[in-house]
Motif scaffolding. Structure first.
Motif, PDB file in Angstrom:
ATOM      1  N   VAL A 117       1.029  -1.021  -0.468  1.00  0.00           N
ATOM      2  CA  VAL A 117       0.107  -0.145   0.432  1.00  0.00           C
ATOM      3  C   VAL A 117       0.855   1.529   0.043  1.00  0.00           C
ATOM      4  O   VAL A 117       1.602   1.224   0.609  1.00  0.00           O
ATOM      5  N   VAL A 118       0.174   2.248  -0.754  1.00  0.00           N
ATOM      6  CA  VAL A 118       1.016   3.518  -0.230  1.00  0.00           C
ATOM      7  C   VAL A 118       0.285   4.491   1.170  1.00  0.00           C
ATOM      8  O   VAL A 118      -0.825   3.861   0.555  1.00  0.00           O
ATOM      9  N   PHE A 119       0.747   4.379   2.132  1.00  0.00           N
ATOM     10  CA  PHE A 119      -0.063   5.168   3.527  1.00  0.00           C
ATOM     11  C   PHE A 119       0.384   6.316   3.434  1.00  0.00           C
ATOM     12  O   PHE A 119       1.564   6.879   3.404  1.00  0.00           O
ATOM     13  N   ALA A 120      -1.149   7.306   3.203  1.00  0.00           N
ATOM     14  CA  ALA A 120      -0.954   8.879   3.042  1.00  0.00           C
ATOM     15  C   ALA A 120      -1.358   8.947   5.017  1.00  0.00           C
ATOM     16  O   ALA A 120      -2.873   8.805   4.957  1.00  0.00           O
ATOM     17  N   ASP A 132       6.501  -4.743   4.661  1.00  0.00           N
ATOM     18  CA  ASP A 132       5.676  -6.009   4.157  1.00  0.00           C
ATOM     19  C   ASP A 132       4.667  -5.170   3.752  1.00  0.00           C
ATOM     20  O   ASP A 132       4.341  -5.658   2.270  1.00  0.00           O
ATOM     21  N   LEU A 133       3.491  -4.249   4.190  1.00  0.00           N
ATOM     22  CA  LEU A 133       3.017  -4.450   3.993  1.00  0.00           C
ATOM     23  C   LEU A 133       2.385  -2.885   3.618  1.00  0.00           C
ATOM     24  O   LEU A 133       2.353  -1.710   2.272  1.00  0.00           O
ATOM     25  N   VAL A 134       3.817  -1.353   3.284  1.00  0.00           N
ATOM     26  CA  VAL A 134       4.276  -0.395   2.725  1.00  0.00           C
ATOM     27  C   VAL A 134       4.710  -0.680   2.293  1.00  0.00           C
ATOM     28  O   VAL A 134       6.062  -0.214   2.296  1.00  0.00           O
ATOM     29  N   ARG A 135       4.362   0.677   0.984  1.00  0.00           N
ATOM     30  CA  ARG A 135       5.468   0.353  -0.235  1.00  0.00           C
ATOM     31  C   ARG A 135       5.753   2.089  -0.299  1.00  0.00           C
ATOM     32  O   ARG A 135       7.284   2.335  -0.920  1.00  0.00           O
ATOM     33  N   ALA A 136       5.112   2.927   0.005  1.00  0.00           N
ATOM     34  CA  ALA A 136       5.362   4.040   0.045  1.00  0.00           C
ATOM     35  C   ALA A 136       4.686   5.331   1.201  1.00  0.00           C
ATOM     36  O   ALA A 136       3.302   4.738   1.557  1.00  0.00           O
ATOM     37  N   LEU A 137       4.596   5.878   1.737  1.00  0.00           N
ATOM     38  CA  LEU A 137       4.152   7.048   2.435  1.00  0.00           C
ATOM     39  C   LEU A 137       3.791   8.231   1.907  1.00  0.00           C
ATOM     40  O   LEU A 137       4.965   9.072   1.442  1.00  0.00           O
ATOM     41  N   VAL A 138       2.972   8.936   2.418  1.00  0.00           N
ATOM     42  CA  VAL A 138       3.225  10.443   2.054  1.00  0.00           C
ATOM     43  C   VAL A 138       2.729  10.537   3.418  1.00  0.00           C
ATOM     44  O   VAL A 138       1.046  10.316   3.780  1.00  0.00           O
ATOM     45  N   ARG A 160      13.986   3.336   4.204  1.00  0.00           N
ATOM     46  CA  ARG A 160      14.382   3.685   2.915  1.00  0.00           C
ATOM     47  C   ARG A 160      12.980   3.729   2.067  1.00  0.00           C
ATOM     48  O   ARG A 160      12.961   2.231   1.600  1.00  0.00           O
ATOM     49  N   LEU A 161      12.190   4.192   2.047  1.00  0.00           N
ATOM     50  CA  LEU A 161      11.110   4.349   0.636  1.00  0.00           C
ATOM     51  C   LEU A 161      10.280   5.112  -0.166  1.00  0.00           C
ATOM     52  O   LEU A 161      11.141   6.320   0.385  1.00  0.00           O
ATOM     53  N   PRO A 162      10.244   4.867  -1.056  1.00  0.00           N
ATOM     54  CA  PRO A 162       9.567   6.330  -1.645  1.00  0.00           C
ATOM     55  C   PRO A 162       8.835   7.516  -0.864  1.00  0.00           C
ATOM     56  O   PRO A 162       8.008   6.681   0.297  1.00  0.00           O
ATOM     57  N   LEU A 163       8.718   8.323  -0.289  1.00  0.00           N
ATOM     58  CA  LEU A 163       7.928   9.107   0.331  1.00  0.00           C
ATOM     59  C   LEU A 163       7.741  11.086  -0.158  1.00  0.00           C
ATOM     60  O   LEU A 163       8.879  11.200  -0.739  1.00  0.00           O
ATOM     61  N   LEU A 164       6.883  11.378   0.455  1.00  0.00           N
ATOM     62  CA  LEU A 164       5.787  12.267   0.177  1.00  0.00           C
ATOM     63  C   LEU A 164       6.176  13.517   1.151  1.00  0.00           C
ATOM     64  O   LEU A 164       5.106  13.083   2.287  1.00  0.00           O
ATOM     65  N   GLY A 165       6.015  14.475   1.427  1.00  0.00           N
ATOM     66  CA  GLY A 165       6.424  14.922   3.002  1.00  0.00           C
ATOM     67  C   GLY A 165       5.467  16.661   2.427  1.00  0.00           C
ATOM     68  O   GLY A 165       5.669  17.595   1.239  1.00  0.00           O
ATOM     69  N   GLY A 182      -0.733  11.142  10.609  1.00  0.00           N
ATOM     70  CA  GLY A 182       0.597  10.422   9.813  1.00  0.00           C
ATOM     71  C   GLY A 182       2.118  10.548  10.541  1.00  0.00           C
ATOM     72  O   GLY A 182       3.110   9.155  10.300  1.00  0.00           O
ATOM     73  N   MET A 183       1.916  10.481  11.803  1.00  0.00           N
ATOM     74  CA  MET A 183       2.278   9.428  13.193  1.00  0.00           C
ATOM     75  C   MET A 183       2.355   7.566  12.725  1.00  0.00           C
ATOM     76  O   MET A 183       3.400   6.878  12.825  1.00  0.00           O
ATOM     77  N   VAL A 184       1.388   7.402  13.063  1.00  0.00           N
ATOM     78  CA  VAL A 184       0.503   6.237  12.771  1.00  0.00           C
ATOM     79  C   VAL A 184       1.493   5.491  11.323  1.00  0.00           C
ATOM     80  O   VAL A 184       1.409   4.618  11.376  1.00  0.00           O
ATOM     81  N   ALA A 185       1.520   6.518  10.090  1.00  0.00           N
ATOM     82  CA  ALA A 185       2.063   5.580   8.349  1.00  0.00           C
ATOM     83  C   ALA A 185       3.398   5.240   9.478  1.00  0.00           C
ATOM     84  O   ALA A 185       4.196   4.200   8.469  1.00  0.00           O
TER      85      ALA A 185
END
Length: 265
Positions: free
Chosen positions: A91-94, A112-118, A201-206, A100-103
């Motif tokens: 998932v991408v987790f936004a 294993d669940l999260v591939r990227a974060l917003v 180390r994963l794709p991340l948008l802030g 965002g703290m939970v993310a």
């Protein structure tokens, strides 16, 4: 589709999922004192074909309200429960603010669940235990309604405080159960993610709101910069809840990020 999901301790969490069953998954976690309706205006502006899951955190919205305090680890376990109950992976987790703290904590625990974060309007650490203790004491003494003016002032810039977005935020905030609000305040109070997040180390948008007084842009950026290769953008003329206040301006960079990492239907 709406569904109640049972957390590991038996707490029932209200969830809503939409989009094609085989679509790439986007999970949305709301802020303290809000609920899953925070995302209503932004979701239609995101790329088509996404499988979008959102839920009301414990103590909020249509979810159960167990006795406070709550721990961040419990909120992360809730996130795991709702994701796994809907059979989502990669998932991408936004998340915004508390979400965002939970993310961040979920990504540290379950890559294993999260591939990227917003990460929107959030930080690895927000406030101090003293600040949160005072806030918990205040809402327990007099409820959330007397706190609403101060919260709206932190959440919205001067041009928006009398507008419809602020009015919606006020209604949801003052309708939040005091026990649930206090419980999640305790979770934020006890959380400092600077060290574990620096190892991600994963794709991340802030994203930060230029007029946000709860998590100012410099605070947000300090967290985003912990992760090499991350992107950071400021949503202009927005406060603490850009998906509600300026949904198009929030959805645009998120959509661009999803397309850049190949996470579209």
């Amino acid at each position: 589709m709406r569904r109640m999901v049972e957390a590991r301790d038996g707490t029932r969490l209200a969830t809503r999922i939409a989009g094609p069953e085989n679509g790439p998954a986007l999970v949305l976690a709301h802020a303290l004192g809000t609920d899953m309706t925070l995302w209503d205006e932004a979701i239609p502006l995101l790329p088509e074909g996404l499988r979008v899951l959102r839920w009301d955190m414990r103590g909020h919205g249509g979810s159960d309200v167990p006795a406070a305090p709550y721990a961040m680890g419990t909120l992360v376990s809730d996130a795991e429960a709702v994701i796994e109950a809907h059979d989502l992976r990669e998932v991408v987790f936004a998340g915004i603010s508390l979400g965002g703290m939970v993310a961040q904590a979920l990504a540290v625990k379950r890559l294993d669940l999260v591939r990227a974060l917003v990460l929107s309007n959030t930080a690895a650490k927000i406030g101090t235990p003293k600040l949160w203790d005072e806030r918990i004491a205040a809402v327990r003494q007099s409820g959330l309604a007397p706190q609403a003016d101060a919260v709206i002032e932190r959440w919205f810039g001067p041009r928006s405080r009398m507008g419809p977005a602020a009015a919606r935020a006020r209604r949801v905030l003052t309708g939040t159960d005091v026990e649930g609000y206090a419980g999640c305040c305790a979770a934020v109070s006890g959380t400092d993610l600077y060290t574990p997040v620096s190892g991600l180390r994963l794709p991340l948008l802030g994203l930060a709101g230029s007029e946000d007084r709860s998590t100012p842009p410099d605070l947000v950026r300090e967290t985003i910069d912990l992760v090499p290769g991350s992107r950071f953008e400021i949503v202009r003329r927005a406060g603490h809840l850009p998906p509600l206040e300026r949904p198009a301006d929030w959805a645009a960079p998120v959509s661009e990020f999803l397309r850049a990492i190949g996470h579209t239907g």
